[in-house]
Design a protein around this motif. Structure first.
Motif, PDB file in Angstrom:
ATOM      1  N   ARG A 200       8.958  -4.113  -4.769  1.00 39.57           N
ATOM      2  CA  ARG A 200       8.179  -3.134  -4.016  1.00 39.57           C
ATOM      3  C   ARG A 200       8.492  -1.752  -4.603  1.00 39.57           C
ATOM      4  O   ARG A 200       9.652  -1.336  -4.649  1.00 39.57           O
ATOM      5  CB  ARG A 200       8.532  -3.166  -2.537  1.00 39.57           C
ATOM      6  CG  ARG A 200       7.579  -2.292  -1.700  1.00 39.57           C
ATOM      7  CD  ARG A 200       7.960  -2.282  -0.235  1.00 39.57           C
ATOM      8  NE  ARG A 200       7.714  -3.568   0.407  1.00 39.57           N
ATOM      9  CZ  ARG A 200       8.567  -4.168   1.221  1.00 39.57           C
ATOM     10  NH1 ARG A 200       9.716  -3.610   1.499  1.00 39.57           N
ATOM     11  NH2 ARG A 200       8.283  -5.331   1.768  1.00 39.57           N
TER      12      ARG A 200
ATOM     13  N   ARG B  26       8.003   2.276  -4.453  1.00 47.45           N
ATOM     14  CA  ARG B  26       7.618   3.371  -3.555  1.00 47.45           C
ATOM     15  C   ARG B  26       7.401   4.620  -4.385  1.00 47.45           C
ATOM     16  O   ARG B  26       8.290   5.035  -5.135  1.00 47.45           O
ATOM     17  CB  ARG B  26       8.721   3.614  -2.526  1.00 47.45           C
ATOM     18  CG  ARG B  26       8.353   4.627  -1.466  1.00 47.45           C
ATOM     19  CD  ARG B  26       9.589   4.955  -0.622  1.00 47.45           C
ATOM     20  NE  ARG B  26       9.247   5.663   0.596  1.00 47.45           N
ATOM     21  CZ  ARG B  26       9.088   6.977   0.675  1.00 47.45           C
ATOM     22  NH1 ARG B  26       9.230   7.711  -0.396  1.00 47.45           N
ATOM     23  NH2 ARG B  26       8.788   7.557   1.825  1.00 47.45           N
TER      24      ARG B  26
ATOM     25  N   TRP C 180      18.158  -2.250  -5.019  1.00 45.41           N
ATOM     26  CA  TRP C 180      17.467  -0.966  -5.155  1.00 45.41           C
ATOM     27  C   TRP C 180      17.727  -0.270  -6.499  1.00 45.41           C
ATOM     28  O   TRP C 180      18.840  -0.282  -7.004  1.00 45.41           O
ATOM     29  CB  TRP C 180      17.925   0.011  -4.054  1.00 45.41           C
ATOM     30  CG  TRP C 180      17.530  -0.400  -2.685  1.00 45.41           C
ATOM     31  CD1 TRP C 180      18.302  -1.114  -1.803  1.00 45.41           C
ATOM     32  CD2 TRP C 180      16.302  -0.140  -2.023  1.00 45.41           C
ATOM     33  NE1 TRP C 180      17.604  -1.296  -0.644  1.00 45.41           N
ATOM     34  CE2 TRP C 180      16.383  -0.723  -0.747  1.00 45.41           C
ATOM     35  CE3 TRP C 180      15.131   0.530  -2.390  1.00 45.41           C
ATOM     36  CZ2 TRP C 180      15.335  -0.658   0.166  1.00 45.41           C
ATOM     37  CZ3 TRP C 180      14.092   0.600  -1.471  1.00 45.41           C
ATOM     38  CH2 TRP C 180      14.193   0.008  -0.219  1.00 45.41           C
TER      39      TRP C 180
ATOM     40  N   ILE D  97      16.978   3.712  -7.349  1.00 43.38           N
ATOM     41  CA  ILE D  97      16.525   4.898  -6.612  1.00 43.38           C
ATOM     42  C   ILE D  97      16.507   6.127  -7.518  1.00 43.38           C
ATOM     43  O   ILE D  97      17.483   6.410  -8.211  1.00 43.38           O
ATOM     44  CB  ILE D  97      17.462   5.173  -5.401  1.00 43.38           C
ATOM     45  CG1 ILE D  97      17.424   3.980  -4.430  1.00 43.38           C
ATOM     46  CG2 ILE D  97      17.059   6.454  -4.675  1.00 43.38           C
ATOM     47  CD1 ILE D  97      18.484   4.056  -3.341  1.00 43.38           C
TER      48      ILE D  97
ATOM     49  N   VAL E   9      11.284   8.278  -5.674  1.00 46.01           N
ATOM     50  CA  VAL E   9      10.735   7.004  -6.158  1.00 46.01           C
ATOM     51  C   VAL E   9      11.801   5.922  -5.998  1.00 46.01           C
ATOM     52  O   VAL E   9      12.980   6.168  -6.250  1.00 46.01           O
ATOM     53  CB  VAL E   9      10.335   7.134  -7.652  1.00 46.01           C
ATOM     54  CG1 VAL E   9       9.949   5.785  -8.232  1.00 46.01           C
ATOM     55  CG2 VAL E   9       9.186   8.124  -7.801  1.00 46.01           C
ATOM     56  N   SER E  10      11.374   4.724  -5.565  1.00 42.51           N
ATOM     57  CA  SER E  10      12.349   3.629  -5.490  1.00 42.51           C
ATOM     58  C   SER E  10      11.709   2.312  -5.896  1.00 42.51           C
ATOM     59  O   SER E  10      10.496   2.128  -5.774  1.00 42.51           O
ATOM     60  CB  SER E  10      12.940   3.526  -4.080  1.00 42.51           C
ATOM     61  OG  SER E  10      11.945   3.167  -3.154  1.00 42.51           O
TER      62      SER E  10
ATOM     63  N   GLU F 288      12.407  -1.788  -5.124  1.00 43.13           N
ATOM     64  CA  GLU F 288      13.198  -2.709  -4.310  1.00 43.13           C
ATOM     65  C   GLU F 288      12.859  -4.141  -4.705  1.00 43.13           C
ATOM     66  O   GLU F 288      11.681  -4.502  -4.802  1.00 43.13           O
ATOM     67  CB  GLU F 288      12.877  -2.506  -2.822  1.00 43.13           C
ATOM     68  CG  GLU F 288      13.675  -3.418  -1.913  1.00 43.13           C
ATOM     69  CD  GLU F 288      13.198  -3.377  -0.463  1.00 43.13           C
ATOM     70  OE1 GLU F 288      13.891  -3.947   0.382  1.00 43.13           O
ATOM     71  OE2 GLU F 288      12.143  -2.787  -0.193  1.00 43.13           O
TER      72      GLU F 288
ATOM     73  N   ILE G 103      12.394  -7.619  -3.541  1.00 40.10           N
ATOM     74  CA  ILE G 103      12.202  -8.165  -2.187  1.00 40.10           C
ATOM     75  C   ILE G 103      12.137  -9.690  -2.192  1.00 40.10           C
ATOM     76  O   ILE G 103      11.628 -10.301  -1.268  1.00 40.10           O
ATOM     77  CB  ILE G 103      10.939  -7.573  -1.509  1.00 40.10           C
ATOM     78  CG1 ILE G 103       9.705  -7.725  -2.405  1.00 40.10           C
ATOM     79  CG2 ILE G 103      11.172  -6.146  -1.110  1.00 40.10           C
ATOM     80  CD1 ILE G 103       8.406  -7.394  -1.694  1.00 40.10           C
TER      81      ILE G 103
END
Lengths: 168, 139
Positions: free
Chosen positions: B45, B47, B122, B124, B130-131, B133, B135
């Protein structure tokens, strides 16, 4: 502002900036960004113990503003400001009790600095990444707070002896 | 009398140090209990800085360019830019224009490394918001 205070503020600001720069060159935990020794907080600790709350807050604002202008960016300034405000607030609050020594003051300063940064991180990045990040930051805040407190105690003791020898 | 005074001065300091250690220990346990556990074949994911997220399957090969918080076509090395590469089930920050490039140094993220990395699932980039992940199977 008296000349003596003005000189002290200029010296402390310069010391905070130089220590902050040295700090940014020392990576503590590879793979975890943002963990620093917080050496520039030594200048703030001095201000908490030997200057008035007004000058302590002013020094924190100078430190955040100047280091962001010279070495950082706007987001970095936001992290530093949140950490700085919380840490100075708790240190000044604890300092009101004269029985509390420099090590607990520095320790709480370190922890609250991290808490401020975690709060900004939670707003900018979301809460979930901060849950992975926070344990590292909190443990480092505690450890560096204690370490700086011990250093500051040594420095304050040396300054006190110097002042006494000057008076004698 | 002097011993009593020393004791009176030492007590609040010891109490405060105990409180600090206890507070940090409880906060760390709280964070560890609430952390997500990724498992399964995997997806990532991403971000963006503006808060929008996308999910990319780990078996895809993709390069995601983010500039000033939004998706972009090509990397230019200008503005607040991050380049994320996803390949063979692994994601990493290939390039970033943030000052220390800490996100680039955080290494590769996949099913094998997720348990051994300091930040777990993560990657980061705090300055750019912005990240990435991991999942797992999307749960």
């Amino acid at each position: 502002m008296k000349v003596r205070t003005l000189t002290k503020m200029a010296l402390l600001s310069a010391a905070a900036l130089i220590l902050g720069y040295i700090d940014s060159l020392i990576p503590l935990v590879p793979g975890v960004p943002g963990i620093k020794l917080g050496l520039s907080n030594l200048a703030l600790l001095y201000a908490v113990f030997f200057l008035s709350p007004f000058y302590t807050v002013l020094l924190m604002l100078i430190k955040v503003g100047m280091s962001s202008l010279l070495f950082g960016n706007a987001v970095g300034a936001l992290y530093s400001l949140a950490g700085g405000v919380l840490s100075v607030a708790i240190m000044l609050l604890l300092r009101r009790n004269r029985a509390i020594s420099v090590i607990p003051v520095s320790t709480f300063g370190g922890i609250f600095h991290i808490l401020g940064q975690i709060a900004v991180g939670a707003v900018l990045l979301g809460v979930r990444p901060m849950l992975a990040y926070a344990p590292w930051l909190l443990i480092s805040g505690l450890a560096t707070g204690i370490l700086l407190g011990v250093c500051a105690r040594g420095v304050f003791y040396g300054l006190e002896r110097y002042e006494r020898s000057k008076r004698a | 009398m002097e011993c009593e005074t020393t004791e009176n001065r030492r007590k609040p300091n010891l109490l405060l140090m105990g409180a600090a250690v206890l507070f940090v220990a409880l906060a760390v346990v709280f964070c560890l209990l609430l952390q997500s556990r990724a498992s399964g074949a995997g997806a990532f994911r991403i971000r963006f800085g503006d808060g929008q997220t996308i999910t990319v399957r780990a078996d895809e090969t993709r390069v995601i360019v983010i500039r000033d918080g939004k998706p972009a076509e090509e990397p230019t090395g200008e503005g607040e830019e991050n380049v994320i590469r996803i390949e063979n089930g692994t994601a990493w920050m290939e390039h970033a224009t943030c000052k220390n490039r800490e996100c680039v140094k955080q290494g590769r993220l996949n099913a094998d490394t997720v348990g051994t990395r300091p930040l777990g699932p993560w990657i980061i980039c705090a300055p750019h918001g912005v990240s990435i992940e991991y999942i797992g199977d999307g749960s």
